[in-house]
Scaffold this motif. Structure first.
Motif, PDB file in Angstrom:
ATOM      1  N   ILE A 150      10.479  -1.484  -6.481  1.00  0.00           N
ATOM      2  CA  ILE A 150       9.075  -1.327  -6.086  1.00  0.00           C
ATOM      3  C   ILE A 150       8.159  -1.888  -7.170  1.00  0.00           C
ATOM      4  O   ILE A 150       7.200  -2.610  -6.882  1.00  0.00           O
ATOM      5  N   LEU A 151       8.498  -1.584  -8.431  1.00  0.00           N
ATOM      6  CA  LEU A 151       7.661  -2.108  -9.517  1.00  0.00           C
ATOM      7  C   LEU A 151       7.634  -3.628  -9.486  1.00  0.00           C
ATOM      8  O   LEU A 151       6.580  -4.246  -9.670  1.00  0.00           O
ATOM      9  N   ASN A 152       8.794  -4.230  -9.225  1.00  0.00           N
ATOM     10  CA  ASN A 152       8.827  -5.698  -9.150  1.00  0.00           C
ATOM     11  C   ASN A 152       7.977  -6.214  -7.994  1.00  0.00           C
ATOM     12  O   ASN A 152       7.287  -7.230  -8.118  1.00  0.00           O
ATOM     13  N   LEU A 153       8.030  -5.524  -6.857  1.00  0.00           N
ATOM     14  CA  LEU A 153       7.212  -5.920  -5.708  1.00  0.00           C
ATOM     15  C   LEU A 153       5.728  -5.786  -6.046  1.00  0.00           C
ATOM     16  O   LEU A 153       4.928  -6.685  -5.762  1.00  0.00           O
ATOM     17  N   LEU A 154       5.382  -4.671  -6.672  1.00  0.00           N
ATOM     18  CA  LEU A 154       3.967  -4.443  -6.987  1.00  0.00           C
ATOM     19  C   LEU A 154       3.467  -5.437  -8.022  1.00  0.00           C
ATOM     20  O   LEU A 154       2.300  -5.822  -8.013  1.00  0.00           O
ATOM     21  N   GLU A 155       4.371  -5.842  -8.918  1.00  0.00           N
ATOM     22  CA  GLU A 155       3.956  -6.815  -9.919  1.00  0.00           C
ATOM     23  C   GLU A 155       3.499  -8.107  -9.244  1.00  0.00           C
ATOM     24  O   GLU A 155       2.518  -8.728  -9.650  1.00  0.00           O
ATOM     25  N   LYS A 156       4.198  -8.480  -8.192  1.00  0.00           N
ATOM     26  CA  LYS A 156       3.820  -9.702  -7.458  1.00  0.00           C
ATOM     27  C   LYS A 156       2.514  -9.502  -6.700  1.00  0.00           C
ATOM     28  O   LYS A 156       1.844 -10.461  -6.353  1.00  0.00           O
ATOM     29  N   ASN A 157       2.180  -8.271  -6.393  1.00  0.00           N
ATOM     30  CA  ASN A 157       0.942  -7.982  -5.647  1.00  0.00           C
ATOM     31  C   ASN A 157       0.062  -7.046  -6.460  1.00  0.00           C
ATOM     32  O   ASN A 157      -0.494  -6.092  -5.947  1.00  0.00           O
ATOM     33  N   GLU A 158      -0.029  -7.354  -7.758  1.00  0.00           N
ATOM     34  CA  GLU A 158      -0.649  -6.375  -8.660  1.00  0.00           C
ATOM     35  C   GLU A 158      -2.112  -6.093  -8.299  1.00  0.00           C
ATOM     36  O   GLU A 158      -2.567  -4.954  -8.407  1.00  0.00           O
ATOM     37  N   GLU A 159      -2.829  -7.137  -7.838  1.00  0.00           N
ATOM     38  CA  GLU A 159      -4.236  -6.922  -7.520  1.00  0.00           C
ATOM     39  C   GLU A 159      -4.399  -5.897  -6.403  1.00  0.00           C
ATOM     40  O   GLU A 159      -5.215  -4.978  -6.491  1.00  0.00           O
ATOM     41  N   THR A 160      -3.604  -6.089  -5.352  1.00  0.00           N
ATOM     42  CA  THR A 160      -3.649  -5.148  -4.234  1.00  0.00           C
ATOM     43  C   THR A 160      -3.265  -3.754  -4.697  1.00  0.00           C
ATOM     44  O   THR A 160      -3.953  -2.766  -4.414  1.00  0.00           O
ATOM     45  N   ALA A 161      -2.173  -3.666  -5.443  1.00  0.00           N
ATOM     46  CA  ALA A 161      -1.686  -2.362  -5.884  1.00  0.00           C
ATOM     47  C   ALA A 161      -2.714  -1.664  -6.760  1.00  0.00           C
ATOM     48  O   ALA A 161      -2.930  -0.455  -6.637  1.00  0.00           O
ATOM     49  N   THR A 162      -3.379  -2.428  -7.623  1.00  0.00           N
ATOM     50  CA  THR A 162      -4.370  -1.829  -8.523  1.00  0.00           C
ATOM     51  C   THR A 162      -5.550  -1.264  -7.744  1.00  0.00           C
ATOM     52  O   THR A 162      -6.090  -0.208  -8.087  1.00  0.00           O
ATOM     53  N   ALA A 194       0.839  -1.203   0.000  1.00  0.00           N
ATOM     54  CA  ALA A 194       0.000   0.000   0.000  1.00  0.00           C
ATOM     55  C   ALA A 194       0.874   1.253   0.000  1.00  0.00           C
ATOM     56  O   ALA A 194       0.676   2.170  -0.814  1.00  0.00           O
ATOM     57  N   ALA A 195       1.870   1.291   0.875  1.00  0.00           N
ATOM     58  CA  ALA A 195       2.713   2.477   0.988  1.00  0.00           C
ATOM     59  C   ALA A 195       3.468   2.723  -0.315  1.00  0.00           C
ATOM     60  O   ALA A 195       3.535   3.854  -0.819  1.00  0.00           O
ATOM     61  N   LYS A 196       4.025   1.660  -0.880  1.00  0.00           N
ATOM     62  CA  LYS A 196       4.859   1.839  -2.068  1.00  0.00           C
ATOM     63  C   LYS A 196       4.028   2.164  -3.300  1.00  0.00           C
ATOM     64  O   LYS A 196       4.508   2.849  -4.209  1.00  0.00           O
ATOM     65  N   THR A 197       2.777   1.674  -3.306  1.00  0.00           N
ATOM     66  CA  THR A 197       1.891   2.039  -4.418  1.00  0.00           C
ATOM     67  C   THR A 197       1.686   3.545  -4.440  1.00  0.00           C
ATOM     68  O   THR A 197       1.687   4.177  -5.501  1.00  0.00           O
ATOM     69  N   ILE A 198       1.520   4.143  -3.255  1.00  0.00           N
ATOM     70  CA  ILE A 198       1.340   5.592  -3.189  1.00  0.00           C
ATOM     71  C   ILE A 198       2.561   6.306  -3.768  1.00  0.00           C
ATOM     72  O   ILE A 198       2.431   7.222  -4.577  1.00  0.00           O
ATOM     73  N   TYR A 199       3.747   5.869  -3.393  1.00  0.00           N
ATOM     74  CA  TYR A 199       4.972   6.537  -3.849  1.00  0.00           C
ATOM     75  C   TYR A 199       5.081   6.566  -5.365  1.00  0.00           C
ATOM     76  O   TYR A 199       5.504   7.557  -5.934  1.00  0.00           O
ATOM     77  N   VAL A 200       4.722   5.472  -6.016  1.00  0.00           N
ATOM     78  CA  VAL A 200       4.988   5.423  -7.461  1.00  0.00           C
ATOM     79  C   VAL A 200       3.784   5.809  -8.321  1.00  0.00           C
ATOM     80  O   VAL A 200       3.939   6.012  -9.514  1.00  0.00           O
ATOM     81  N   THR A 201       2.573   5.887  -7.748  1.00  0.00           N
ATOM     82  CA  THR A 201       1.435   6.248  -8.595  1.00  0.00           C
ATOM     83  C   THR A 201       0.871   7.629  -8.287  1.00  0.00           C
ATOM     84  O   THR A 201       0.084   8.141  -9.057  1.00  0.00           O
TER      85      THR A 201
END
Lengths: 166, 340, 100
Positions: B269-281, B85-92
């Motif tokens: 971070i992108l690699n981490l979010l890719e693994k948790n793409e549903e949550t990040a989206t 959640a935190a890292k999604t905010i940083y990059v989007t």
């Protein structure tokens, strides 16, 4: 309320059964209590067709649990043991024959003892006794015959001795 | 012999009956006593039933709580969710940061809600931009509840027309010329945040050099191949993706610049979010992140920037109009003077 | 006279098991209250000391000969659960979203 009355009808039978198993008044008294307690506790879980047989079964299990426990704590509870001796007044009232018979029955093997108590002393049918003890009907019959024969032998032996003495 | 047997049986029977009768006479319980025994047994049974039922009922909440905590603790599910959640905010979210240490998590029965504040740097100071509340059932999040404190918030769900940062080859949204006017009419004693769309793709370093020292670049919008079309392969609008341009010296920020440059952290971070793409989206505003394609594109083409968020004194921001690199702007937040 | 002594004995021994069960229930109830109120500051007394007492009572209750030891078993079981719960929650809460 119905159930209470149904149970009440068997208080004496159950007491006699537990007395004949434990040979002690207070223990039997306590175990009767325990048996009825369990009967109420497990009521919902079992479908009861024959109340008497079912109560006897519960009582038998109560006694088994009790004697197991007894073996374990026999050392630490010696004081308690002494307090449970049959009270003197009862002893005076009690004639000898029942106690003698009980003593005779208790010389049998455990399995034979249980069967003889149920079938002869408490007039249960073979099938009922088999259910209570969770035993095969044929095994039960053969054990019963053997047990009876032993008892009769002991009784006759004593009679002869008594005759000679008198 | 049979005669004998019969005698024996009769004898046995008589002894039995005699004994039973004798016992009945001496040991029988009176009716009152019978009732007492039954009643006591019944009462004890009822008491036991009540106590056990009570115990079972009282066990429900602790057992559920314990299994919830076990569920979230084993495999670090809760920490992973918070991290994503935190890292999604940083990059989007352009020019948005959060205090990693201030993320609160509240665990219910097989659910967790996390709350945190987000900040924007305008001029020299961080201002609270709003707060997020994200509810997780097991480990899948619901859409976050955002309470924004901004004068000009971005569209909750981005579309092509509402995009603030635009790729050089994408069409410029209408009404952008008025943005320079906003800057001109702002008093000199204010600081502002401006979203720049560039005329060409540049390297991050080159951009900073060309913008000069009087403004600070806060966030870089990175070209990942989708910004030109602005939609993914299914036609869903794709939002901006990028990373902070400055090092965040607070200890717990991923962009603390101690081991990796911000660009490397961005890729991680992108690699981490890719693994948790549903949550990040769910947590990002854009409903399509197409991360695996974007990561592949970035690996092939390197990091190139098509837009940026800058902050500085309004007079300095006005000067950017003459910068050839800048195609159009969008004015964000304006605050009172805090520059030096 | 003798009758009285026996009655008394059975009373006390049952009560120890029952007491253990009751203590466990009180501790469990307060644990529930604590969890449902979602308060961070919950008195240790209910989570540690009370279950300890219940545990001790339960163990004593186990070694009494007369009457069912059901209550003692429940008392011991519940008290152990509460202690384990308290212990595990400390660890788990620390594992989730750790902050120095």
């Amino acid at each position: 309320m119905d159930l209470d009355e149904a149970y009440q009808a068997y208080v004496n039978d159950l007491y006699r059964y537990l007395f004949s198993l434990s040979k002690e008044h207070y223990t039997a008294e306590d175990l009767v209590q325990e048996a009825f307690y369990r009967a109420y506790l497990h009521l919902e879980n079992e479908e009861i067709l024959n109340i008497k047989a079912w109560l006897f079964k519960v009582a038998y299990r109560v006694f088994i649990d009790y004697s197991r426990k007894q073996k374990r704590v026999v050392v630490s509870e010696k004081v308690g043991e002494e307090l449970q001796i049959t009270s003197p007044e009862k002893k005076i009232l009690e004639k000898e024959s029942f106690r003698l018979l009980l003593d005779d029955i208790h010389t049998l093997k455990e399995q034979e003892r249980d069967i003889v108590l149920l079938c002869d002393l408490h007039k249960m049918s073979y099938q009922e006794a088999a259910d209570i003890l969770e035993m095969n009907l044929n095994t039960l019959k053969s054990h019963l015959l053997r047990g009876r024969r032993k008892i009769i032998a002991i009784v006759q032996e004593r009679r002869k001795r008594d005759d000679r003495e008198s | 012999m049979t005669e004998n047997r019969k005698d024996e049986t009769e004898l046995y029977e008589s002894i039995l009956n005699e004994s039973i009768q004798e016992f009945e006479e001496t040991h029988s319980h009176s009716e009152k006593e019978q009732k007492r025994i039954i009643k006591k047994g019944k009462n004890t049974a009822i008491r036991t039933n009540i106590l056990i039922s009570l115990a079972v009922l009282l066990l429900i909440v602790p057992v559920l709580t314990l299994s919830t905590y076990l569920y979230y603790a084993i495999g670090g599910k809760a920490n992973n969710a918070i991290d994503v959640a935190a890292k999604t905010i940083y990059v989007t979210e352009p020019n948005m940061s959060l205090e990693e240490m201030e993320i609160e998590s509240d665990i219910g029965f097989f659910s967790m809600s996390i709350t945190f504040d987000v900040f924007k740097r305008i001029g020299r100071e961080d201002y609270k931009a709003g707060d997020y509340e994200i509810y997780f059932a097991f480990d899948s999040p619901s859409f976050p509840e955002r309470r924004m404190l901004l004068d000009r918030p971005m569209q909750e769900i981005p579309t092509i027309d509402t995009e603030w940062l635009v790729h050089p080859n994408a069409s410029d949204p209408i009404g952008r010329s008025g943005e320079w006017n906003i800057l001109k009419n702002l008093p000199d004693g204010t600081v502002g945040e401006v979203y720049l769309s560039l005329t060409e793709l540049v390297e991050p370093k080159e951009l900073e050099e060309k913008l000069g020292k009087e403004v600070q670049v806060r966030w870089l919008a990175v070209d990942t191949g989708f910004e030109e079309k602005q939609v993914d392969n299914e036609g869903v609008p794709v939002g901006v993706i990028g990373y902070p341009a400055q090092i965040d010296s607070t200890t717990w920020s991923p962009f603390n610049g101690r081991e990796q440059s911000n660009e490397e952290v961005f890729m991680d971070i992108l690699n981490l979010l890719e693994k948790n793409e549903e949550t990040a989206t769910k947590i990002a505003r854009s409903k399509s992140l197409v991360l695996s394609e974007r990561i592949a594109y970035l690996k092939e083409h390197g990091t190139q920037v098509y837009g940026a968020v800058v902050t500085g004194p309004v007079p300095e921001l006005r000067k950017l109009e003459n910068n050839e690199l800048i195609r159009s702007i969008k004015v964000g937040e304006v605050k009172l003077w805090n520059w030096k | 006279m003798e009758l009285e002594i026996t009655k008394k004995r059975s009373g006390i021994t049952t009560i120890i098991g029952l007491l253990s069960f009751l203590v466990a229930l009180v501790a469990l109830a307060s644990l529930n209250i604590g969890l449902l109120l979602d308060s961070d500051e919950f008195p240790d007394f209910f989570l540690v000391r009370l279950p300890m007492i219940g545990l001790a009572l339960g163990v004593v209750g186990l070694f009494t000969k007369k009457n069912s030891r059901l209550y003692a078993f429940w008392g011991i079981g519940l008290c152990l659960f509460i202690l384990l719960f308290t212990f595990m929650m400390f660890g788990l809460a620390w594992m989730i979203n750790p902050k120095p």
